[in-house]
Design a protein around this motif. Structure first.
Motif, short mmCIF file in Angstrom:
data_model
loop_
_atom_site.label_atom_id
_atom_site.label_comp_id
_atom_site.label_asym_id
_atom_site.label_seq_id
_atom_site.Cartn_x
_atom_site.Cartn_y
_atom_site.Cartn_z
N HIS A 106 -24.78 -9.82 37.64
CA HIS A 106 -25.73 -9.29 38.64
C HIS A 106 -25.96 -10.34 39.73
O HIS A 106 -26.58 -11.36 39.49
N HIS B 279 -31.74 -2.01 38.92
CA HIS B 279 -32.76 -2.89 38.32
C HIS B 279 -33.66 -2.08 37.39
O HIS B 279 -33.89 -0.90 37.63
N HIS C 237 -32.21 -7.22 34.41
CA HIS C 237 -33.52 -7.75 34.01
C HIS C 237 -34.01 -7.24 32.66
O HIS C 237 -33.90 -7.93 31.67
N ASP D 188 -28.37 -13.31 39.84
CA ASP D 188 -29.33 -12.62 40.70
C ASP D 188 -29.65 -13.40 41.98
O ASP D 188 -30.80 -13.44 42.42
#
Ligand code: GUN
Ligand code: ZN
Length: 433
Positions: A74, A232, A271, A322
């Protein structure tokens, strides 16, 4: 031509979470990898491999380690400029720093420069495969695929879509999202001739998506069953409360995606910090994967990821940097952050160095469904590798001199190795730095 790279080999072809201790680490202190036609032809002890390939051209790196290319599950293409934006949690950070920067990608010249820098920086950190959260603009997204194609990187990416709770400059409509996604899928999904580029449908997150937009995503996933779904989930308490307000009918955040048939084997969700056992059960049953992004979870204060519960529920896990909620492109650093977060977590999972390497390579490949092609250094895999060498005067070089064994050396690498230690990166057998 066959090329033989001689160095200290480290990889994790077997899942260390399913074996005791550090035994899953494959280490050859004087090792060799033979590359031909973009693939690994052999790997193992140098003396043994050399005899099998006497004609191979040898390149000896006596102080280096060879590892599989890193897999970043990610990372955001338009967010290098956002890195280091301190003092804000997710929703403010998006509004004040991220959305304004992402709006700049409507300019194709800026997008091109951004795509080049993004991919180059990822490569310099040893990442050869990534799930890339894209841009909100069709042209900018085409540019990312074009640039990735020219570097030969393995990229899964897609147009990011939103139609509410976001500045107008980033808004689409469900109809436009459908047609633009369709044109990108037909142009790029497994179409580059080398099977390096794949497409993922990417609604930004439920906060910025109407029911109609999520429904369009579901239609696309149905029409193109082998594209991915990436978004997400369950990142920050205020975000989760907002989703609850926007989708009162949903059981929970995951339910907003499930309702439109978006959760399955090819779904990768970033996440998942604040999650119930019930949602973990549903994720496991659907065989969805989670991109764990520890540096981001700490930097924008989202919370402490419960790795033990994810492992107990057998949910597939990879690591994501991220960028730019995270703190850079290094999967070494991301591994260290994962380790530290678990040390601080009540009932945290005590990660060892083999597990970190696995999460950063083979585990990531499994999360992205690419483990048959890449993620370790066994015969037949893509020759995506990183050569890591500590600069002579570095702290890492001192630490390695005192390592009692390979597992300890690998721990030192995760703790201290960064971009300046990445000496060379091979992408499908080609030296690329
Ligand atoms: N949720 C929606 N957009 C974003 C983003 O850009 N970064 C992070 N960390 N979370 C998000
Ligand atoms: Zn993100």
């Amino acid at each position: 031509m066959q090329k033989l790279l001689r160095a200290h080999i480290l990889h994790t072809p077997d899942n260390p979470f399913e074996t005791e201790g550090n035994s899953a680490l494959v280490s050859h202190v004087d090792g060799a990898v033979v590359i031909e036609k973009g693939l690994i032809q052999a790997s193992g002890e140098y003396e043994v491999v050399r005899k099998q390939f006497p004609d191979a051209v040898v390149e000896h790196h006596p102080k280096a380690f060879i590892m599989p290319g890193f897999v970043d599950c990610h990372v955001h293409y338009p967010q290098i400029a956002v890195l280091g934006s301190m003092g804000m949690e997710l929703l403010d950070w998006l509004e004040l720093r991220t959305f304004p920067e992402e709006s700049r990608l409507s300019d194709a010249t800026y997008a091109k420069q951004t795509a080049k820098t993004f991919l180059r920086t990822m490569l310099c950190n040893g990442t050869t495969t990534a799930m890339v959260f894209g841009a909100h603009f069709l042209e900018a997204q085409n540019i990312l695929f074009e640039e990735a194609q020219s570097l030969g990187l393995n990229i899964i990416s897609g147009l990011v879509t939103s139609d509410q709770n976001i500045p107008d400059s980033l808004k689409t409509t469900p109809e436009k999202a459908y047609s633009e996604n369709k044109s990108l899928i037909e142009k790029w999904h497994r179409k580059d001739g080398k099977d390096n580029l794949r497409y993922a449908v990417m609604p930004r997150f439920s906060v910025t998506c109407s029911d109609a937009l999520l429904e369009v995503c579901g239609t696309l996933m149905q029409e193109y069953p082998d594209v991915y779904f990436h978004t997400h989930i369950n990142e920050n308490p205020s975000e989760i409360a907002f989703v609850k307000e926007l989708f009162p009918w949903a059981e929970d955040y995951l339910g907003t995606y499930e309702r439109y048939n978006l959760i399955g084997k090819r779904s990768v969700l970033a996440h998942n910090v604040h999650v119930s056992d019930n949602a973990l059960n549903r994720l496991a049953r659907a065989e969805a994967a989670i991109a764990h992004c520890p540096s981001s979870n700490m930097f924008i204060g989202s919370g402490l990821f419960d790795m033990r519960r994810h492992l107990d529920h057998k949910v597939r896990l990879g690591l994501g940097t991220d960028v730019g909620g995270g703190t850079g492109f290094s999967l070494f650093k991301e591994g260290l952050m994962a380790y530290q977060m678990q040390m601080l977590n009540q009932d945290g999972y005590r990660l060892n160095s083999s597990e970190l390497l696995y999460l950063a390579t083979k585990g990531g490949a499994e999360a992205l469904g690419l483990d048959e092609q890449l993620g370790d250094l066994t015969v037949g895999k893509r020759a995506d590798l990183v050569l890591v060498e500590a600069p002579e005067t570095s702290t890492l070089s001192q630490a390695l001199k005192h390592s009692p064994n390979e597992e300890a050396a690998l721990s030192s690498l995760f703790t201290l190795a960064r971009e300046d230690c990445v000496k060379e990166v091979y992408v499908a057998g080609e030296a690329s730095l």
